[in-house]
Design a protein around this motif. Structure first.
Motif, PDB file in Angstrom:
ATOM      1  N   GLN A  36       0.848  -1.210   0.003  1.00 40.86           N
ATOM      2  CA  GLN A  36       0.039   0.102  -0.087  1.00 40.86           C
ATOM      3  C   GLN A  36       0.771   1.249  -0.081  1.00 40.86           C
ATOM      4  N   LEU A  37       2.132   1.173   0.384  1.00 41.62           N
ATOM      5  CA  LEU A  37       2.779   2.358   0.821  1.00 41.62           C
ATOM      6  C   LEU A  37       4.120   2.254   0.139  1.00 41.62           C
ATOM      7  N   THR A  84       7.816   4.773   0.125  1.00 41.48           N
ATOM      8  CA  THR A  84       8.452   6.011   0.568  1.00 41.48           C
ATOM      9  C   THR A  84       9.961   6.185   0.126  1.00 41.48           C
ATOM     10  N   SER A 141       6.168  10.246  -0.120  1.00 41.46           N
ATOM     11  CA  SER A 141       5.572   9.132   0.122  1.00 41.46           C
ATOM     12  C   SER A 141       4.400   8.842  -0.947  1.00 41.46           C
ATOM     13  N   ASP A 168       0.880   6.798  -0.876  1.00 48.25           N
ATOM     14  CA  ASP A 168      -0.050   5.842  -0.243  1.00 48.25           C
ATOM     15  C   ASP A 168      -1.081   5.547  -1.186  1.00 48.25           C
ATOM     16  N   GLN A 191      -4.013   7.243   0.822  1.00 49.13           N
ATOM     17  CA  GLN A 191      -3.927   8.679   1.133  1.00 49.13           C
ATOM     18  C   GLN A 191      -3.486   9.713   0.167  1.00 49.13           C
ATOM     19  N   ARG A 237       2.941   9.733   4.652  1.00 46.02           N
ATOM     20  CA  ARG A 237       2.930   8.479   5.407  1.00 46.02           C
ATOM     21  C   ARG A 237       4.326   7.824   5.477  1.00 46.02           C
ATOM     22  N   GLU A 256      -2.615   4.363   9.567  1.00 38.82           N
ATOM     23  CA  GLU A 256      -3.299   4.942   8.573  1.00 38.82           C
ATOM     24  C   GLU A 256      -4.460   5.847   9.305  1.00 38.82           C
TER      25      GLU A 256
END
Length: 186
Positions: free
Chosen positions: A94-95, A97, A119, A121, A124, A155, A161
């Protein structure tokens, strides 16, 4: 000319006094200023690490609660004895960075730190963060000041989250150590 190959490991700045005695017993004293930091790598030196695992959730309240897997890598390079560059990337399903930074020796035996991160996400969207810091660690006193700022959508793997990132953080400390009364700090 001579080389001191087993210098005591310390951080900060100060002066080292070297006393050399020749075969006739004559002594020559040389005082040399020094500055060292664990954040700086020697010119041409690399440091790296790769990590993988599961993100821990509800630490301290729920045992063995792990979320999605992740992989993370950090690389640091001593561009010169006074400048170290670094990069870090984290990725999960999901993320993602990316963090780029630098640490540099500055005049007056100060160390400067700079970093910028971004980041992405899946829920987000995109976010960013930066930090700027200055520190001076001496034999009797130290000073550290740092400013961090992040956008609302930034994030990292450690941030749940449901929690917003800290928008702006300004932190600093100063300590002074005496030979008889202990250490004082602010």
């Amino acid at each position: 000319p001579f080389t001191v190959g087993n210098f005591p490991l310390m951080t900060g700045g100060g002066q080292a006094q070297l006393v050399v005695r020749d075969v006739l017993g004559r002594e020559t004293a040389t005082t040399i200023p020094f500055f060292t930091s664990a954040r700086l790598l020697a010119a041409g030196l690399d440091e790296w690490r790769v990590e993988a695992g599961g993100v821990r959730r509800n630490l301290g309240t729920d045992s063995s609660n792990y979320d999605t897997g992740f992989v993370s890598g950090t690389w640091r390079h001593g561009y010169s004895d006074a400048l170290t560059l670094e990069g870090r990337a984290d990725a999960s399903t999901q993320l993602q960075t990316l963090w780029l930074g630098a640490a540099s020796a500055l005049p007056g035996q100060f160390l400067g730190k700079f970093g910028w991160g971004g980041s992405q996400d899946a829920r987000q969207g995109n976010g960013g963060a930066w930090l700027l810091g200055l520190e001076r660690i001496g034999l009797h006193s130290s000073l550290q000041v740092q400013v961090k700022e992040a956008t609302r959508d930034f994030r990292n793997l450690a941030l749940d989250e449901t929690v917003l990132p800290t928008r702006r953080e300004v932190a600093g400390n100063w300590t002074y150590t005496t030979s008889s009364a202990g250490t004082f700090g602010l």
